[in-house]
Design a protein around this motif. Structure first.
Motif, PDB file in Angstrom:
ATOM      1  N   VAL A 336       0.850  -1.205   0.000  1.00 35.80           N
ATOM      2  CA  VAL A 336       0.000   0.000   0.000  1.00 35.80           C
ATOM      3  C   VAL A 336       0.881   1.249   0.000  1.00 35.80           C
ATOM      4  N   LEU A 337       1.915   1.245   0.833  1.00 35.03           N
ATOM      5  CA  LEU A 337       2.776   2.437   0.921  1.00 35.03           C
ATOM      6  C   LEU A 337       3.555   2.660  -0.375  1.00 35.03           C
ATOM      7  N   ASP A 338       4.026   1.554  -0.991  1.00 37.36           N
ATOM      8  CA  ASP A 338       4.725   1.665  -2.284  1.00 37.36           C
ATOM      9  C   ASP A 338       3.822   2.319  -3.310  1.00 37.36           C
ATOM     10  N   ALA A 339       2.597   1.801  -3.398  1.00 35.21           N
ATOM     11  CA  ALA A 339       1.674   2.291  -4.432  1.00 35.21           C
ATOM     12  C   ALA A 339       1.250   3.722  -4.124  1.00 35.21           C
ATOM     13  N   ALA A 340       1.097   4.024  -2.830  1.00 34.37           N
ATOM     14  CA  ALA A 340       0.667   5.383  -2.457  1.00 34.37           C
ATOM     15  C   ALA A 340       1.724   6.409  -2.848  1.00 34.37           C
ATOM     16  N   ALA A 341       2.987   5.971  -2.873  1.00 34.68           N
ATOM     17  CA  ALA A 341       4.074   6.909  -3.168  1.00 34.68           C
ATOM     18  C   ALA A 341       4.171   7.250  -4.660  1.00 34.68           C
ATOM     19  N   THR A 354      -8.766  -1.709   5.341  1.00 33.25           N
ATOM     20  CA  THR A 354      -8.627  -2.044   6.762  1.00 33.25           C
ATOM     21  C   THR A 354      -7.302  -1.492   7.286  1.00 33.25           C
ATOM     22  N   LEU A 355      -6.237  -1.658   6.500  1.00 30.60           N
ATOM     23  CA  LEU A 355      -4.933  -1.099   6.907  1.00 30.60           C
ATOM     24  C   LEU A 355      -5.040   0.421   7.082  1.00 30.60           C
ATOM     25  N   MET A 356      -5.747   1.035   6.141  1.00 30.22           N
ATOM     26  CA  MET A 356      -5.889   2.490   6.189  1.00 30.22           C
ATOM     27  C   MET A 356      -6.673   2.935   7.428  1.00 30.22           C
ATOM     28  N   VAL A 362      -0.415   4.735   7.378  1.00 26.92           N
ATOM     29  CA  VAL A 362      -0.947   4.359   6.066  1.00 26.92           C
ATOM     30  C   VAL A 362      -1.997   5.386   5.647  1.00 26.92           C
ATOM     31  N   ARG A 363      -2.873   5.723   6.581  1.00 29.86           N
ATOM     32  CA  ARG A 363      -3.917   6.699   6.262  1.00 29.86           C
ATOM     33  C   ARG A 363      -3.302   8.031   5.829  1.00 29.86           C
ATOM     34  N   ALA A 364      -2.304   8.466   6.583  1.00 27.78           N
ATOM     35  CA  ALA A 364      -1.674   9.757   6.264  1.00 27.78           C
ATOM     36  C   ALA A 364      -1.023   9.704   4.887  1.00 27.78           C
ATOM     37  N   LEU A 405     -11.234  12.519   3.164  1.00 26.64           N
ATOM     38  CA  LEU A 405     -10.013  11.793   2.796  1.00 26.64           C
ATOM     39  C   LEU A 405      -9.389  12.314   1.504  1.00 26.64           C
ATOM     40  N   GLY A 406     -10.080  13.241   0.848  1.00 28.19           N
ATOM     41  CA  GLY A 406      -9.560  13.743  -0.432  1.00 28.19           C
ATOM     42  C   GLY A 406      -9.477  12.639  -1.464  1.00 28.19           C
TER      43      GLY A 406
END
Ligand SMILES: NC(=O)C1=CN([C@@H]2O[C@H](COP(=O)(O)OP(=O)(O)OC[C@H]3O[C@@H](n4cnc5c(N)ncnc54)[C@H](OP(=O)(O)O)[C@@H]3O)[C@@H](O)[C@H]2O)[C@@H](O)CC1
Ligand SMILES: [K+]
Length: 513
Positions: A336-341, A354-356, A362-364, A405-406
């Motif tokens: 999730v963090l890789d993709a979010a970046a 659920t992680l978020m 993760v949410r941030a 959450l934008g």
């Protein structure tokens, strides 16, 4: 945004917006013209129901349930038209006042009008023996549950299984939300004729279960001045078709868009197979997979480029889909963090949500993204993300979470509601109940990610367009469910995926005005 390009069958307006559109139309028209348009359309539908039920209108028995307002007026004028065609029409007045002009018109054409009190057995008998009951008790002016004697007569109609045609809205349903305050004090319609536009209550919540077959008639309302906050756009074949155009002669697999999927795990390889199944049919020309179920994915879909490595090392895409069955461990969190970046559109589903919800970092990271983010929760995941249950006003809830959450939020349900952070909202309401099957959401996530990648490859997406595409994906997914369930067949998620090419073809065949 204004409502240019909307049609009565796609414009879902709030009651306040309907009132303003109505006032604007009335200012241009002779007194009573709107009500006559509504009553004419209502009489046409009533006439066709009567022909289906008893073969003809002449001699058929029609009972009008008439409340205090203009909804009752519509019923009375439509009743007058049916009486003029030889139907035996009885109007039962259930409020302390009624539309006098409508009642006079009915009487002039040979119909009967009577006031009803609670327990009036003659009235109950009329309802029970009718060929058709027309529900003109409450329209958009209704508040809360039906009062007596309307609630009682509605119950008689329900219990005797007589055919019911609702005027504008089944009485007892909240027009803006679909909430039913009292399940014992509401009309259950076989058909509903909505005037001028749709109302959310016809498509969402318990209201959708009381509406029956829905017809929307054009009475000449304009949508030009409707504000984004007062509008939900319903997706139908005509509005979805332009977003599902096939590749051009100059396209190659990359220009059609590359979608990446990181779903499934050793424990749940099926989610990977289903998400990639959806992604293969969502217009992208290339599907990548990064995760632990790569062998199963390739075994099912040799066209998917599947590797065990990290999202960050998987190569360029125009959208990532992360979540379904991916798990909640450190490795899944990393995906999730890789993709979010990355700055390409990102769709988070299932475990990623659920992680978020559970992990502030993760949410941030998701909230801070510059690229478009799409979240696809079901009601339980929505509640975890929002910290409160969805509640009765699904549209307001989805708009609120999207703004917080934008992100574009797609709330799954028998009708799917989508909102962008700026308030643009959509509904896809044609899915058959067969879609409520395990893994069906994984197929939707893949399908939507593929559609996002395809459109991103042509022009960078903004959140409002991503929200529109999310609703289009839900519509196509619903169409695939219907194709899969055709002829009474049972449906699994893999059947839904297999039906996607036929569903896309069906939607493409529709010809927008
Ligand atoms: N929009 C358009 O363009 C067009 C609209 N048209 C039609 O007009 C309809 C809207 O008409 P409307 O405004 O007169 O309201 P409507 O729903 O008939 O009645 C409200 C009345 O009922 C009452 N009441 C409220 N709750 C109640 C309850 N629980 N149980 C019992 N009573 C209750 C309340 O009285 P109160 O209790 O406030 O005294 C109020 O007076 C619309 O749906 C469509 O059919 C078409 O003719 C033409 C074009
Ligand atoms: K009604």
């Amino acid at each position: 945004m204004t409502g240019h390009g909307l049609r009565p069958a796609t414009a879902v307006l709030t009651v306040a917006a309907v009132r303003r559109a109505e006032a604007a139309a009335m200012a241009e028209l002779p007194e009573g013209a709107l009500m006559q348009r509504a009553a004419t359309a209502l009489a046409v539908v009533a006439g066709s129901m009567l022909r289906e039920i008893c073969g003809r209108v002449t001699g058929s028995r029609v009972v009008l349930l008439v409340g205090a307002g203009d909804n009752g007026g519509d019923a009375l004028y439509a009743g007058a038209r049916l009486a003029a065609r030889g139907a035996r029409v009885d109007a039962l007045l259930v409020a302390d006042r009624h539309h006098v002009g409508g009642a006079d018109a009915l009487r002039r054409n040979g119909g009967r009008v009577q006031v009803v009190a609670l327990g009036d057995l003659v009235a109950a008998e009329l309802v029970a023996r009718a060929d058709l009951v027309v529900d003109g008790i409450l329209g958009i002016g209704g508040r809360g549950a039906l009062r007596e004697p309307a609630a009682w007569l509605a119950a008689v109609a329900r219990e005797t299984d007589v055919a019911v045609l609702a005027v504008d809205l089944p009485s007892g349903v909240d027009a803006d939300t679909g909430a039913v305050a009292d399940a014992d004090a509401v009309v259950h319609a076989d058909r509903t004729v909505a005037f001028g536009c749709l109302k959310a209550g016809l498509l969402l919540g318990d209201g959708a279960l009381r509406t029956g077959e829905l017809a929307v008639v054009d009475i000449g309302l304009s949508f030009d001045d409707v504000a984004t906050s007062e509008l939900v756009v319903r997706i139908d074949d005509d509005s979805a078709a332009p977003l599902l155009a096939g590749p051009g002669a100059r396209d190659d697999k990359y220009t059609r868009g590359v979608v990446g999927v990181s779903a499934g795990s050793e424990a749940y390889p099926g989610a990977a197979v289903l998400a990639t199944a959806g992604a293969r049919h969502g217009l992208a020309g290339y599907v990548r997979y990064a995760g632990h179920a790569h062998e199963q994915v390739v075994a099912h879909w040799p066209d998917v480029v599947a590797r065990p490595g990290r999202v960050a090392d998987a190569g360029r895409t125009q959208c990532w889909v992360v979540g379904s069955g991916r798990g909640l461990d450190e490795d899944a969190r990393g995906a999730v963090l890789d993709a979010a970046a990355l700055d390409v559109p990102l769709l988070l589903d299932a475990d990623a949500l659920t992680l978020m919800a559970d992990d502030a970092d993760v949410r941030a990271a998701v909230v801070a993204r510059s690229g478009v983010t799409v979240l696809t929760p079901h009601a339980g995941e929505f509640a975890r993300l929002a910290g409160v249950p969805v509640g009765e006003d699904r549209v307001a809830a989805v708009r609120s979470l999207a703004a917080d959450l934008g992100a574009v939020v797609l709330l799954k349900g028998s009708a799917t509601v989508v909102a962008a952070p700026d308030g643009h909202a959509y509904v896809a309401a044609s899915a058959p109940p067969e879609l409520a099957t395990a893994g069906s959401g994984d197929v939707l996530a893949g399908l939507l990610g593929s559609l996002l990648a395809h459109h991103e490859a042509h022009a960078p997406l903004d959140p409002a367009r991503a929200a529109l595409l999310a609703a289009v994906a839900a519509h196509v997914h619903g169409a695939a469910g219907a194709v899969a369930a055709d002829d009474g067949r049972t449906v699994t998620a893999l059947d839904v995926a297999a039906a996607l090419p036929a569903a896309v073809a069906r939607v493409r065949r529709s010809s927008p005005e």
